[in-house]
Design an enzyme around this catalytic site. Structure first.
Site, mmCIF file in Angstrom:
data_model
loop_
_atom_site.group_PDB
_atom_site.id
_atom_site.type_symbol
_atom_site.label_atom_id
_atom_site.label_comp_id
_atom_site.label_asym_id
_atom_site.label_seq_id
_atom_site.Cartn_x
_atom_site.Cartn_y
_atom_site.Cartn_z
ATOM 1 N N HIS A 89 0.839 -1.205 0.000
ATOM 2 C CA HIS A 89 0.000 0.000 0.000
ATOM 3 C C HIS A 89 0.872 1.252 0.000
ATOM 4 O O HIS A 89 1.761 1.398 0.830
ATOM 5 C CB HIS A 89 -0.918 0.013 1.229
ATOM 6 C CG HIS A 89 -2.099 -0.892 1.075
ATOM 7 N ND1 HIS A 89 -3.276 -0.715 1.763
ATOM 8 C CD2 HIS A 89 -2.291 -1.972 0.297
ATOM 9 C CE1 HIS A 89 -4.140 -1.652 1.414
ATOM 10 N NE2 HIS A 89 -3.553 -2.435 0.536
ATOM 11 N N TYR A 123 -9.064 5.392 7.855
ATOM 12 C CA TYR A 123 -9.203 5.679 9.291
ATOM 13 C C TYR A 123 -10.183 6.835 9.400
ATOM 14 O O TYR A 123 -9.913 7.906 8.843
ATOM 15 C CB TYR A 123 -7.864 6.115 9.894
ATOM 16 C CG TYR A 123 -6.814 5.018 10.002
ATOM 17 C CD1 TYR A 123 -6.029 4.664 8.916
ATOM 18 C CD2 TYR A 123 -6.593 4.372 11.216
ATOM 19 C CE1 TYR A 123 -5.047 3.678 9.024
ATOM 20 C CE2 TYR A 123 -5.608 3.385 11.346
ATOM 21 C CZ TYR A 123 -4.846 3.046 10.237
ATOM 22 O OH TYR A 123 -3.880 2.078 10.351
ATOM 23 N N TYR A 165 4.106 6.347 10.304
ATOM 24 C CA TYR A 165 3.255 5.230 9.879
ATOM 25 C C TYR A 165 4.069 4.153 9.157
ATOM 26 O O TYR A 165 3.871 2.964 9.376
ATOM 27 C CB TYR A 165 2.113 5.735 8.979
ATOM 28 C CG TYR A 165 1.013 4.713 8.804
ATOM 29 C CD1 TYR A 165 0.000 4.589 9.753
ATOM 30 C CD2 TYR A 165 0.992 3.850 7.706
ATOM 31 C CE1 TYR A 165 -1.002 3.637 9.617
ATOM 32 C CE2 TYR A 165 -0.007 2.902 7.554
ATOM 33 C CZ TYR A 165 -0.998 2.807 8.513
ATOM 34 O OH TYR A 165 -1.986 1.856 8.374
ATOM 35 N N PRO A 223 -4.219 0.072 18.896
ATOM 36 C CA PRO A 223 -3.987 -0.404 17.524
ATOM 37 C C PRO A 223 -4.095 0.666 16.440
ATOM 38 O O PRO A 223 -3.848 0.373 15.273
ATOM 39 C CB PRO A 223 -5.098 -1.454 17.333
ATOM 40 C CG PRO A 223 -6.169 -1.059 18.289
ATOM 41 C CD PRO A 223 -5.483 -0.425 19.458
ATOM 42 N N LYS A 255 0.977 -0.380 15.157
ATOM 43 C CA LYS A 255 2.388 -0.463 15.551
ATOM 44 C C LYS A 255 2.734 -1.691 16.410
ATOM 45 O O LYS A 255 3.919 -2.008 16.589
ATOM 46 C CB LYS A 255 2.794 0.801 16.332
ATOM 47 C CG LYS A 255 2.929 2.012 15.460
ATOM 48 C CD LYS A 255 4.194 1.968 14.631
ATOM 49 C CE LYS A 255 4.131 2.842 13.409
ATOM 50 N NZ LYS A 255 4.051 2.141 12.138
#
Ligand code: APR
Ligand code: PHB
Length: 391
Positions: free
Chosen positions: A73, A202, A386, A294, A298
């Site tokens: 991704h 998200y 990220y 979550p 990570k």
């Protein structure tokens, strides 16, 4: 008494990966696991791997299926009350990406590999006890099929998760712990339906957070923020899909394909760190030492970072007799751990609805989202975390 160079407690991803890397370096390690193999493989956990994690899995010799089946991704979406923002990871980080591949599959690959190399794993080992790790001759004892056994070793690696025996074996006065328990959980559903978007979404919403994730192009993983009093039985599949759609922007909501859930569970959210990570000849690794909520995916990646530092340190010790790496393990690992703690806490705070939130705090969330939307620098910071900070 049986003897191994390293005794690893716990056959989750941390213990299994450490075992694989040590084996490659010619170091003999035994793994003691309380549960059965099937039980370990029944746990559904997150599924986003940093490039460093993928690299270490390759190094350990377990990257083949991940290479074939993992989905690379280059970005993800952040949504706030219906306004969307794409975080272009590849563009913002000079070409870095993440790989979507379930943690359960990572664990399965590591177990298959362990069978192939013929390394010792003792499943259903009860009442594991750690002794003598403050001296030069640590021992691990356990009960299997009603019989007590003892193993002598040079080092013990506590890879036994948050509720394990390793951290609990350290005298309380030797440990400092830091914790935040969040006043909500995540209700997760796994379903064999195509994902609603080719990238993760998200979503922060007045009704609560939602996340659209996936395991493959035909299997989706969705989450919604829920109350800690909620029970899985109270959420029919239909109620879950309806609530998910309410929290997404109209295009994503429209694209959600529903179907029967094949797994449904509620997980609480917690930030936790124990310091230090070394007590004589015992090391804490992964969830045994730290938990992150979550939201930034990570947990597994952080555990793999610990394994990277510890495997290097042990290999150096056995090859050269140098203690430099083991003396520095705790400091090195904790630096990275606190960065991931900060990132996971900050993304959780930005995207969730807290019942105690004042109108001012709500505006702070809106202002932060607007800053992200308007500033490439801010997005670059988010993207850098990220995709994973360097080891
Ligand atoms: N004796 C032996 N084994 C134990 C004991 C014990 N007393 N207590 C726990 N275990 C085992 C558990 O059954 C489990 O299989 O230790 C293992 C720990 O595995 P995980 O909880 O998966 O922890 P870890 O390997 O550090 O994995 C990192 O990243 O995404 C996060 O939480 C997620 O599991 C994930 C973690
Ligand atoms: C998941 O796919 O389960 C997942 C993905 C990203 C997260 C958390 C969980 O941040």
């Amino acid at each position: 008494m049986r003897r191994h160079q390293v005794a690893i407690i716990g056959a989750g991803p941390s213990g299994l990966l450490l075992g694989a890397l040590l084996h490659k370096a010619g170091i003999d390690a035994v793994i003691l696991e309380r549960r059965s193999r099937d039980h370990v493989l029944s746990r559904i956990r997150a599924g986003v791997l940093e490039m460093g994690t993928v690299g270490l899995l390759h190094q350990a010799g377990v990257g083949a299926r991940l290479e074939r089946e993992g989905l690379v991704h280059e970005g993800f979406s952040l949504n706030f009350n219906g306004h969307g923002l794409r975080i272009d990871l590849a563009d913002l980080t000079g070409g870095k990406t993440v790989t979507v591949y379930g943690q359960t599959e990572v664990t399965r690959d590591l177990m298959v590999h362990r069978d192939e190399i013929g390394a010792a794993t003792i499943h259903e080992a009860d009442d594991v006890g750690l002794e003598g790790f403050d001296g030069d001759a640590p021992r691990v004892s356990y009960t299997k099929d009603g019989q007590r056994h003892e193993i002598a070793c040079d080092f013990i690696a506590g890879c036994d998760g948050f509720h394990g025996v390793s951290r609990a074996s350290v005298p309380e006065r030797a440990l400092s712990t830091f914790e935040r328990v969040y006043p909500f959980g995540w209700l997760g559903v796994l379903a064999d339906v195509p994902p609603c978007s080719h990238e993760l979404i998200y979503a922060g919403h007045d009704r609560g957070f939602a996340l659209c994730s996936m395991r493959s192009l035909t299997r989706s993983r969705y989450y919604i923020q829920c109350s800690l009093e909620d029970r899985v039985e109270n959420w029919s599949d239909q109620a879950f899909w309806d609530e998910l759609r309410r929290r997404l922007d109209p295009a994503a909501a429209e694209a959600v394909v529903t179907g029967p859930s094949i797994e449904k569970s509620i997980a609480p959210l917690r930030s936790f760190v124990a310091e230090p990570l070394r007590f004589g000849r015992l090391f804490l690794v992964g969830d045994a030492a730290h938990i992150v909520p979550p939201t930034g995916a990570k947990g597994l990646n952080l555990a793999v970072g610990d394994v990277h530092y510890l495997s290097e340190a042990l290999i150096e010790f056995f090859a050269e007799g140098s203690r430099a790496g083991i003396d520095d393990y705790s400091r090195r690992a904790l630096m990275r751990i606190w960065q991931a703690e900060r990132f996971s806490w900050s993304l959780t705070t930005l995207l969730h609805r807290f019942d105690t939130m004042t109108a001012f705090e709500r505006r702070m969330q809106e202002a932060e989202f607007a800053y992200l939307a308007g500033s490439r620098n801010m997005r670059a910071g988010l993207a850098e975390n990220y995709v994973g900070l360097p080891y």
